[in-house]
Design an enzyme around this catalytic site. Structure first.
Site, mmCIF file in Angstrom:
data_model
loop_
_atom_site.group_PDB
_atom_site.id
_atom_site.type_symbol
_atom_site.label_atom_id
_atom_site.label_comp_id
_atom_site.label_asym_id
_atom_site.label_seq_id
_atom_site.Cartn_x
_atom_site.Cartn_y
_atom_site.Cartn_z
ATOM 1 N N HIS A 203 45.406 53.664 31.681
ATOM 2 C CA HIS A 203 46.444 51.922 32.649
ATOM 3 C C HIS A 203 47.604 52.932 33.455
ATOM 4 C CE1 HIS A 203 43.660 49.942 30.541
ATOM 5 N NE2 HIS A 203 43.959 48.843 31.312
ATOM 6 N N ARG A 310 44.410 40.589 34.582
ATOM 7 C CA ARG A 310 44.712 40.912 33.127
ATOM 8 C C ARG A 310 45.697 40.089 32.188
ATOM 9 N NH1 ARG A 310 43.184 45.536 35.999
ATOM 10 N NH2 ARG A 310 41.555 47.050 35.021
ATOM 11 N N ARG A 347 41.205 36.504 32.643
ATOM 12 C CA ARG A 347 40.660 37.102 31.715
ATOM 13 C C ARG A 347 41.622 36.664 29.994
ATOM 14 N NH1 ARG A 347 39.581 43.700 31.380
ATOM 15 N NH2 ARG A 347 41.989 43.406 30.615
ATOM 16 N N GLU A 450 31.226 44.974 29.644
ATOM 17 C CA GLU A 450 31.798 46.603 29.376
ATOM 18 C C GLU A 450 31.183 47.579 28.043
ATOM 19 O OE1 GLU A 450 35.973 46.419 29.848
ATOM 20 O OE2 GLU A 450 36.180 44.193 28.355
ATOM 21 N N ASN A 473 35.455 50.680 33.625
ATOM 22 C CA ASN A 473 36.210 51.339 33.284
ATOM 23 C C ASN A 473 35.579 51.819 32.040
ATOM 24 O OD1 ASN A 473 37.147 50.964 35.072
ATOM 25 N ND2 ASN A 473 38.565 50.070 34.967
ATOM 26 N N ASP A 474 35.688 50.296 31.273
ATOM 27 C CA ASP A 474 35.086 50.441 29.710
ATOM 28 C C ASP A 474 33.776 51.437 29.309
ATOM 29 O OD1 ASP A 474 37.251 50.356 28.015
ATOM 30 O OD2 ASP A 474 37.134 48.493 28.933
ATOM 31 N N ARG A 484 38.657 57.032 27.789
ATOM 32 C CA ARG A 484 38.913 57.085 28.746
ATOM 33 C C ARG A 484 40.070 57.406 29.429
ATOM 34 N NH1 ARG A 484 39.392 49.899 30.144
ATOM 35 N NH2 ARG A 484 40.392 50.972 31.780
ATOM 36 N N CYS A 521 34.545 44.578 38.176
ATOM 37 C CA CYS A 521 35.839 44.433 38.508
ATOM 38 C C CYS A 521 36.193 45.806 38.152
ATOM 39 C CB CYS A 521 36.778 43.321 37.644
ATOM 40 S SG CYS A 521 36.088 43.119 35.803
HETATM 41 C C1 PEP Z 1 36.556 47.499 32.604
HETATM 42 O O1 PEP Z 1 36.519 47.691 31.550
HETATM 43 O O2 PEP Z 1 36.407 48.101 33.786
HETATM 44 C C2 PEP Z 1 38.201 46.714 33.063
HETATM 45 C C3 PEP Z 1 38.038 46.240 34.602
HETATM 46 O O3 PEP Z 1 39.076 46.270 31.412
HETATM 47 P P1 PEP Z 1 40.564 47.290 31.854
HETATM 48 O O4 PEP Z 1 40.440 48.338 32.686
HETATM 49 O O5 PEP Z 1 41.705 46.050 31.580
HETATM 50 O O6 PEP Z 1 39.820 48.098 30.490
HETATM 51 MG MG MG Z 2 38.280 46.727 30.451
#
Ligand code: PEP
Ligand code: MG
Length: 593
Positions: A203, A310, A347, A450, A473-474, A484, A521
């Protein structure tokens, strides 16, 4: 002498400035700048906490039984002495008066200075005294936090602008930056971020990209190598940090900075151009936001909606007092109004794993000791374990929906039982509002894809949801079993991995066949290197940080989506999709079959 340190390039551009070090601590420490007129109050706050800790030590000493070991009493005396040491007190106060750090930051900054001095000592006995200093500082930090919470401090007061320390740009250097701290720094003065740990989609990286500020993470020992106030250069494209650069190197980077500004200005001019491919297909470019205040910036950047709000960031920096229904309603309503009729996808909280609540806010909640947080109680699992909080959030969203098109997005769905429970909670939330006579609006319900399980059972999910959003991302993290946030395996975190691409493609194709909207996203949506590939897979809705919209739009405007689609299968079937796709794009540009 100039030193180069290498890390992961996570947010592009060049930053040149003086280092501000943030020490890591075992205690949650709030870091923020205070304004000039808050300095006296902050010094008082520190003094009050210090007096309270001194009293605690005295009380502890008085409680030591007569027959106890004299060493314990001696230790408490040492701690008391350290606490009241004049030199240390003066040094800590200086961080507040000169740099305008808040009291907690001042204590941890001073602790870091002392820790380094202890580490350099030859004498082993003295070296080990570092632990005493740490214990005293931690007790002071806990007391400061407790007192702030007792005074009902809500949002942390931030210096609105920089009124200290000259005009040099500042770059934050830390072992790690918690998502909660990143939110504080978001409204602050830093022009770059550097951390020892972290991955491409940690993050710290995500927020740095959202701010469009250069950042390098996973630079290992950087926070030990750099000293307070050192001049440093961050090359956010190459992932290099140059400490104490020579004049020639500085001049080269200043030139690069000017070029990047020109490129930005060029992309800015695309802002009001509709996003349509060469073959006439409209492509939605939505924004990812963290706070309602980001919504107007998203519209200004040319976003045609919010694809990911978020909401968990509203729950951070709360010192134990989480936002209630009304506060959340105001936040969601404000974002909705700022979008002026464009869709806002909110979300439900994705708390847990790399986005934990601070310890005080966890309070009596029972989710503190996850063995493996990324696989534990996070996102929708967390919400369903706290149904009262979940319904409160759903009520706030339904109320905001009375002001414009709100869509609710559920993170980390993996089980149909979760879907059913979400539906039950949503119905109940609406009923509660009806009983109270509070207006609410219609909402669409979407699921984030995800977890590989969700992608593999996408048709079942589609039967229950109005839309899908792929959280790459997840999805990458869970498909490849790569944390990650862990720089040790960051080289294996690969969005081009065939398994990842296959899951994304399968999800997009299934949603399109079912006539439902699907978007991406995760960070891939904002990376222009993937724009054509995602278009070729059939994606027509992308959500990204507002700062990335220009670069992605430029790619969309130059793409022929139909033509690209005919090349996608070959690339997906290749062992090395990245190379195969680059070849496909070259052939496309040359008009070759
Ligand atoms: C993701 O996992 O791609 C996502 C958009 O959510 P976050 O990055 O907040 O986990
Ligand atoms: Mg995520």
């Amino acid at each position: 002498m100039s030193i180069q340190v290498f890390g992961l390039p996570v947010s592009r551009g060049v930053a040149i400035g003086r280092a501000v070090l943030v020490a890591s601590s075992r205690v949650d420490v709030a870091h923020y700048f205070i304004a000039e007129d808050q300095v006296a109050a902050e010094l008082d706050r520190l003094q009050t906490a210090r007096a309270a800790v001194a009293e605690e030590f005295s009380a502890l000493k008085a409680d030591v039984p007569e027959d106890a070991h004299a060493e314990l009493v001696a230790l408490l005396d040492v701690h008391l002495m350290l606490l009241q040491d004049d030199t240390m007190q003066a040094a800590t106060r200086q961080w507040i008066t000169e740099r305008h750090y808040n009291a907690e930051w001042a204590v941890s900054a001073q602790l870091e200075v002392l820790a380094r001095q202890f580490d350099d000592m030859e004498d082993e006995y003295l070296r080990e005294r570092k632990a005493d200093v740490e214990q005293v500082a931690e007790r002071l930090l806990r007391t400061l936090a407790r007192q702030a919470a007792a005074q009902g401090a809500e949002a942390v007061p931030l210096a609105a602008s920089r009124d200290f320390g000259g005009d040099d740009p500042l770059i934050l250097v830390a072992n790690d930056i918690a998502p909660a701290d990143m939110m504080q720094f978001k409204r602050s003065v830093f022009t770059g971020f550097v951390t020892d740990v972290g991955g491409r989609t940690s993050h710290t990286a995500i927020v740095a990209r959202s701010l469009d500020i250069p950042a390098v993470v996973g630079a290992r020992e950087v926070s030990r190598i750099v000293r307070q106030d050192d001049w440093i250069v961050i090359d956010g494209d190459a992932g290099v940090i140059i400490v104490s650069p020579s004049p020639i190197v500085l001049e080269e980077y200043r030139f690069r900075q000017r070029q990047i500004e020109l490129e930005r200005a060029r992309l800015d001019r695309l802002r009001s151009r509709p996003s349509i491919t060469l073959d006439g297909q409209p492509v939605a470019l939505h924004a990812n936001i963290e706070l309602p205040a980001d919504a107007s910036a998203a519209v200004a950047a040319g976003a045609t909606g919010v694809g990911l709000f978020r909401s968990e960031f509203l729950f951070m920096n709360r010192l134990g007092k989480l936002p209630d229904e009304d506060e959340q309603y105001v936040a969601y309503r404000d974002a909705t109004l700022a979008l002026g009729g464009l869709p806002v996808t909110i979300r439900t909280v994705d708390i847990g794993a790399d986005k934990p609540l601070d310890r005080m806010s966890l309070g009596e909640l029972r989710h503190e000791h996850a063995l493996n947080p990324a696989l534990g109680l996070r996102a929708i699992r967390w919400s369903l374990a706290e149904p009262a909080m979940f319904r409160q959030q759903l009520r706030a969203m339904l109320r905001a929906a009375a002001h414009g098109p709100v869509r609710i997005l559920i993170p980390m769905v993996a089980h149909l039982s979760e879907v059913q429970r979400v539906r039950v909670e949503l119905a109940q939330a609406r009923q509660e509002l009806n009983e109270r006579g509070v207006p609410s609006g219609d909402v669409q319900l979407g699921a984030m894809v995800e977890i590989p399980a969700a992608a593999l059972m996408v048709n079942s999910l589609l039967a229950h949801f109005d839309f899908l959003s792929i959280g790459t991302n997840d999805l990458i993290q869970y498909t490849l079993a790569i944390d990650r946030t862990d720089d040790a395996v960051a080289h294996l975190y690969d969005p081009w991995h065939p398994a990842v691409l296959h899951l994304i493609h399968q999800t997009i194709s299934a949603a399109r066949a079912a006539g439902k909207e699907v978007s991406v996203c995760g960070e891939m949506a904002g990376d222009p290197a993937f724009t054509e590939l995602l278009l070729a897979m059939g994606l027509r809705s992308f959500s990204m940080h507002p700062a990335q919209i220009g670069a992605v739009k430029q790619r969309v405007l130059r793409a022929d989506a139909n033509q690209l689609a005919s090349r996608v299968h070959a690339a997906l079937a290749a062992d090395a999709p990245e190379k195969a796709w680059a070849l496909a794009l070259r052939q496309e540009a040359a008009g070759e079959p």
